[in-house]
Scaffold this motif. Structure first.
Motif, PDB file in Angstrom:
ATOM      1  N   ILE A 152       0.835  -1.207   0.000  1.00 15.29           N
ATOM      2  CA  ILE A 152       0.000   0.000   0.000  1.00 15.29           C
ATOM      3  C   ILE A 152       0.868   1.255   0.000  1.00 15.29           C
ATOM      4  O   ILE A 152       0.579   2.220  -0.702  1.00 15.29           O
ATOM      5  CB  ILE A 152      -0.971  -0.001   1.199  1.00 15.29           C
ATOM      6  CG1 ILE A 152      -1.939  -1.187   1.104  1.00 15.29           C
ATOM      7  CG2 ILE A 152      -1.716   1.317   1.308  1.00 15.29           C
ATOM      8  CD1 ILE A 152      -2.853  -1.163  -0.089  1.00 15.29           C
ATOM      9  N   THR A 153       1.959   1.248   0.758  1.00 16.09           N
ATOM     10  CA  THR A 153       2.857   2.407   0.790  1.00 16.09           C
ATOM     11  C   THR A 153       3.452   2.672  -0.582  1.00 16.09           C
ATOM     12  O   THR A 153       3.487   3.823  -1.045  1.00 16.09           O
ATOM     13  CB  THR A 153       3.980   2.179   1.822  1.00 16.09           C
ATOM     14  OG1 THR A 153       3.388   2.002   3.109  1.00 16.09           O
ATOM     15  CG2 THR A 153       4.942   3.349   1.859  1.00 16.09           C
ATOM     16  N   LEU A 154       3.906   1.629  -1.265  1.00 12.95           N
ATOM     17  CA  LEU A 154       4.468   1.811  -2.603  1.00 12.95           C
ATOM     18  C   LEU A 154       3.401   2.246  -3.602  1.00 12.95           C
ATOM     19  O   LEU A 154       3.662   3.079  -4.474  1.00 12.95           O
ATOM     20  CB  LEU A 154       5.168   0.539  -3.069  1.00 12.95           C
ATOM     21  CG  LEU A 154       6.465   0.205  -2.324  1.00 12.95           C
ATOM     22  CD1 LEU A 154       7.002  -1.154  -2.748  1.00 12.95           C
ATOM     23  CD2 LEU A 154       7.508   1.287  -2.548  1.00 12.95           C
ATOM     24  N   ALA A 155       2.203   1.694  -3.479  1.00 17.75           N
ATOM     25  CA  ALA A 155       1.114   2.094  -4.384  1.00 17.75           C
ATOM     26  C   ALA A 155       0.773   3.573  -4.190  1.00 17.75           C
ATOM     27  O   ALA A 155       0.563   4.308  -5.162  1.00 17.75           O
ATOM     28  CB  ALA A 155      -0.116   1.225  -4.153  1.00 17.75           C
ATOM     29  N   ILE A 156       0.744   4.031  -2.947  1.00 23.28           N
ATOM     30  CA  ILE A 156       0.464   5.444  -2.680  1.00 23.28           C
ATOM     31  C   ILE A 156       1.602   6.309  -3.208  1.00 23.28           C
ATOM     32  O   ILE A 156       1.364   7.378  -3.784  1.00 23.28           O
ATOM     33  CB  ILE A 156       0.231   5.678  -1.169  1.00 23.28           C
ATOM     34  CG1 ILE A 156      -1.101   5.053  -0.755  1.00 23.28           C
ATOM     35  CG2 ILE A 156       0.252   7.170  -0.834  1.00 23.28           C
ATOM     36  CD1 ILE A 156      -1.340   5.046   0.741  1.00 23.28           C
ATOM     37  N   ALA A 157       2.835   5.856  -3.035  1.00 28.70           N
ATOM     38  CA  ALA A 157       3.980   6.623  -3.528  1.00 28.70           C
ATOM     39  C   ALA A 157       3.920   6.771  -5.042  1.00 28.70           C
ATOM     40  O   ALA A 157       4.166   7.856  -5.587  1.00 28.70           O
ATOM     41  CB  ALA A 157       5.283   5.954  -3.103  1.00 28.70           C
ATOM     42  N   VAL A 158       3.574   5.687  -5.732  1.00 27.31           N
ATOM     43  CA  VAL A 158       3.463   5.750  -7.196  1.00 27.31           C
ATOM     44  C   VAL A 158       2.338   6.699  -7.589  1.00 27.31           C
ATOM     45  O   VAL A 158       2.470   7.488  -8.526  1.00 27.31           O
ATOM     46  CB  VAL A 158       3.246   4.334  -7.781  1.00 27.31           C
ATOM     47  CG1 VAL A 158       2.840   4.386  -9.235  1.00 27.31           C
ATOM     48  CG2 VAL A 158       4.517   3.510  -7.611  1.00 27.31           C
ATOM     49  N   GLN A 159       1.238   6.667  -6.867  1.00 27.53           N
ATOM     50  CA  GLN A 159       0.100   7.553  -7.159  1.00 27.53           C
ATOM     51  C   GLN A 159       0.453   9.012  -6.885  1.00 27.53           C
ATOM     52  O   GLN A 159      -0.063   9.913  -7.538  1.00 27.53           O
ATOM     53  CB  GLN A 159      -1.111   7.127  -6.323  1.00 27.53           C
ATOM     54  CG  GLN A 159      -2.351   7.947  -6.553  1.00 27.53           C
ATOM     55  CD  GLN A 159      -2.492   9.111  -5.593  1.00 27.53           C
ATOM     56  OE1 GLN A 159      -2.013   9.085  -4.476  1.00 27.53           O
ATOM     57  NE2 GLN A 159      -3.157  10.155  -6.032  1.00 27.53           N
ATOM     58  N   ASN A 160       1.327   9.260  -5.940  1.00 26.75           N
ATOM     59  CA  ASN A 160       1.686  10.640  -5.591  1.00 26.75           C
ATOM     60  C   ASN A 160       2.500  11.334  -6.677  1.00 26.75           C
ATOM     61  O   ASN A 160       2.536  12.561  -6.742  1.00 26.75           O
ATOM     62  CB  ASN A 160       2.459  10.683  -4.272  1.00 26.75           C
ATOM     63  CG  ASN A 160       1.533  10.555  -3.078  1.00 26.75           C
ATOM     64  OD1 ASN A 160       0.323  10.702  -3.185  1.00 26.75           O
ATOM     65  ND2 ASN A 160       2.107  10.275  -1.933  1.00 26.75           N
ATOM     66  N   ILE A 161       3.157  10.574  -7.537  1.00 28.78           N
ATOM     67  CA  ILE A 161       3.965  11.184  -8.600  1.00 28.78           C
ATOM     68  C   ILE A 161       3.086  11.986  -9.561  1.00 28.78           C
ATOM     69  O   ILE A 161       3.324  13.185  -9.744  1.00 28.78           O
ATOM     70  CB  ILE A 161       4.819  10.126  -9.328  1.00 28.78           C
ATOM     71  CG1 ILE A 161       5.861   9.552  -8.363  1.00 28.78           C
ATOM     72  CG2 ILE A 161       5.490  10.724 -10.562  1.00 28.78           C
ATOM     73  CD1 ILE A 161       6.566   8.312  -8.875  1.00 28.78           C
ATOM     74  N   PRO A 162       2.050  11.398 -10.169  1.00 25.13           N
ATOM     75  CA  PRO A 162       1.211  12.215 -11.057  1.00 25.13           C
ATOM     76  C   PRO A 162       0.434  13.289 -10.304  1.00 25.13           C
ATOM     77  O   PRO A 162       0.169  14.359 -10.845  1.00 25.13           O
ATOM     78  CB  PRO A 162       0.274  11.206 -11.730  1.00 25.13           C
ATOM     79  CG  PRO A 162       0.352   9.978 -10.926  1.00 25.13           C
ATOM     80  CD  PRO A 162       1.671   9.982 -10.217  1.00 25.13           C
ATOM     81  N   GLU A 163       0.104  13.024  -9.057  1.00 28.29           N
ATOM     82  CA  GLU A 163      -0.589  14.038  -8.259  1.00 28.29           C
ATOM     83  C   GLU A 163       0.303  15.263  -8.069  1.00 28.29           C
ATOM     84  O   GLU A 163      -0.136  16.402  -8.233  1.00 28.29           O
ATOM     85  CB  GLU A 163      -0.965  13.447  -6.905  1.00 28.29           C
ATOM     86  CG  GLU A 163      -1.745  14.368  -6.010  1.00 28.29           C
ATOM     87  CD  GLU A 163      -2.085  13.692  -4.700  1.00 28.29           C
ATOM     88  OE1 GLU A 163      -1.588  14.165  -3.656  1.00 28.29           O
ATOM     89  OE2 GLU A 163      -2.829  12.698  -4.719  1.00 28.29           O
ATOM     90  N   GLY A 164       1.568  15.030  -7.744  1.00 31.50           N
ATOM     91  CA  GLY A 164       2.514  16.132  -7.588  1.00 31.50           C
ATOM     92  C   GLY A 164       2.746  16.867  -8.892  1.00 31.50           C
ATOM     93  O   GLY A 164       2.839  18.103  -8.924  1.00 31.50           O
ATOM     94  N   LEU A 165       2.826  16.111  -9.991  1.00 29.30           N
ATOM     95  CA  LEU A 165       2.981  16.750 -11.301  1.00 29.30           C
ATOM     96  C   LEU A 165       1.775  17.617 -11.640  1.00 29.30           C
ATOM     97  O   LEU A 165       1.920  18.713 -12.185  1.00 29.30           O
ATOM     98  CB  LEU A 165       3.184  15.686 -12.380  1.00 29.30           C
ATOM     99  CG  LEU A 165       4.567  15.053 -12.432  1.00 29.30           C
ATOM    100  CD1 LEU A 165       4.582  13.889 -13.405  1.00 29.30           C
ATOM    101  CD2 LEU A 165       5.615  16.078 -12.816  1.00 29.30           C
TER     102      LEU A 165
ATOM    103  N   TRP B   1       5.539  22.835  -3.080  1.00 28.34           N
ATOM    104  CA  TRP B   1       4.085  22.744  -2.866  1.00 28.34           C
ATOM    105  C   TRP B   1       3.599  21.328  -3.152  1.00 28.34           C
ATOM    106  O   TRP B   1       2.700  20.825  -2.470  1.00 28.34           O
ATOM    107  CB  TRP B   1       3.329  23.755  -3.705  1.00 28.34           C
ATOM    108  CG  TRP B   1       3.275  25.108  -3.061  1.00 28.34           C
ATOM    109  CD1 TRP B   1       3.894  26.243  -3.485  1.00 28.34           C
ATOM    110  CD2 TRP B   1       2.584  25.454  -1.857  1.00 28.34           C
ATOM    111  NE1 TRP B   1       3.637  27.272  -2.612  1.00 28.34           N
ATOM    112  CE2 TRP B   1       2.830  26.814  -1.610  1.00 28.34           C
ATOM    113  CE3 TRP B   1       1.792  24.753  -0.962  1.00 28.34           C
ATOM    114  CZ2 TRP B   1       2.297  27.488  -0.506  1.00 28.34           C
ATOM    115  CZ3 TRP B   1       1.262  25.420   0.137  1.00 28.34           C
ATOM    116  CH2 TRP B   1       1.517  26.770   0.354  1.00 28.34           C
ATOM    117  N   SER B   2       4.172  20.681  -4.154  1.00 26.38           N
ATOM    118  CA  SER B   2       3.794  19.304  -4.463  1.00 26.38           C
ATOM    119  C   SER B   2       4.143  18.374  -3.307  1.00 26.38           C
ATOM    120  O   SER B   2       3.350  17.506  -2.935  1.00 26.38           O
ATOM    121  CB  SER B   2       4.488  18.834  -5.737  1.00 26.38           C
ATOM    122  OG  SER B   2       4.010  19.558  -6.843  1.00 26.38           O
ATOM    123  N   ILE B   3       5.321  18.551  -2.745  1.00 30.35           N
ATOM    124  CA  ILE B   3       5.731  17.748  -1.587  1.00 30.35           C
ATOM    125  C   ILE B   3       4.850  18.068  -0.387  1.00 30.35           C
ATOM    126  O   ILE B   3       4.379  17.169   0.314  1.00 30.35           O
ATOM    127  CB  ILE B   3       7.221  17.986  -1.262  1.00 30.35           C
ATOM    128  CG1 ILE B   3       8.089  17.426  -2.386  1.00 30.35           C
ATOM    129  CG2 ILE B   3       7.604  17.370   0.082  1.00 30.35           C
ATOM    130  CD1 ILE B   3       9.540  17.855  -2.319  1.00 30.35           C
TER     131      ILE B   3
END
Length: 124
Positions: free
Chosen positions: A14-27, A46-48
């Motif tokens: 779940i942690t890795l899945a959230i991390a992967v999802q956070n990349i496009p969210e930050g972009l 701001w993305s972080i």
């Protein structure tokens, strides 16, 4: 934090899945801020910052789950149901407005296959 209450393998997945999802969210956040005059560094910060509540709340969530461990399956089921609802009720209709059904179906199928492969690789 909640996922780690279900075991280390689930927590890592779940942690890795959230991390992967956070990349496009930050972009997405950065791509809105930069045209409005925010520097690249500022947009990155701001993305972080937008994802900061996740790790900050992980420890209290884990401690909460440890106290209420019998309710963990219900909580995880509720979270999964909320994500499925969001995808089916919000994201999928929007995608179908903007793209052909075949393309949406292909991307959806590939995304599910990648997530299943990801889970198998982690030993889930």
């Amino acid at each position: 934090g909640v996922a780690f209450g279900g075991g280390e393998a689930l927590g890592v997945f779940i942690t890795l899945a959230i991390a992967v999802q956070n990349i496009p969210e930050g972009l997405a956040i950065s791509l809105v801020l930069i045209p409005r005059g925010v520097s690249v560094l500022g947009a990155a910060l701001w993305s972080i910052f937008s994802s900061l509540p996740q790790p900050l709340m992980a420890v209290p969530a884990y401690l909460f789950v440890e106290v209420f461990k019998p309710a963990l399956p219900v909580g995880l089921g509720f979270a999964a149901g909320a994500m499925i609802w969001m995808a089916v009720a919000e994201i999928l209709p929007e995608a179908l407005k903007e793209a052909k059904a075949e393309g949406v179906a292909t991307v959806l199928t590939l995304a599910v296959a990648v997530m299943v492969a990801f889970q198998i690789l982690l030993g889930g």
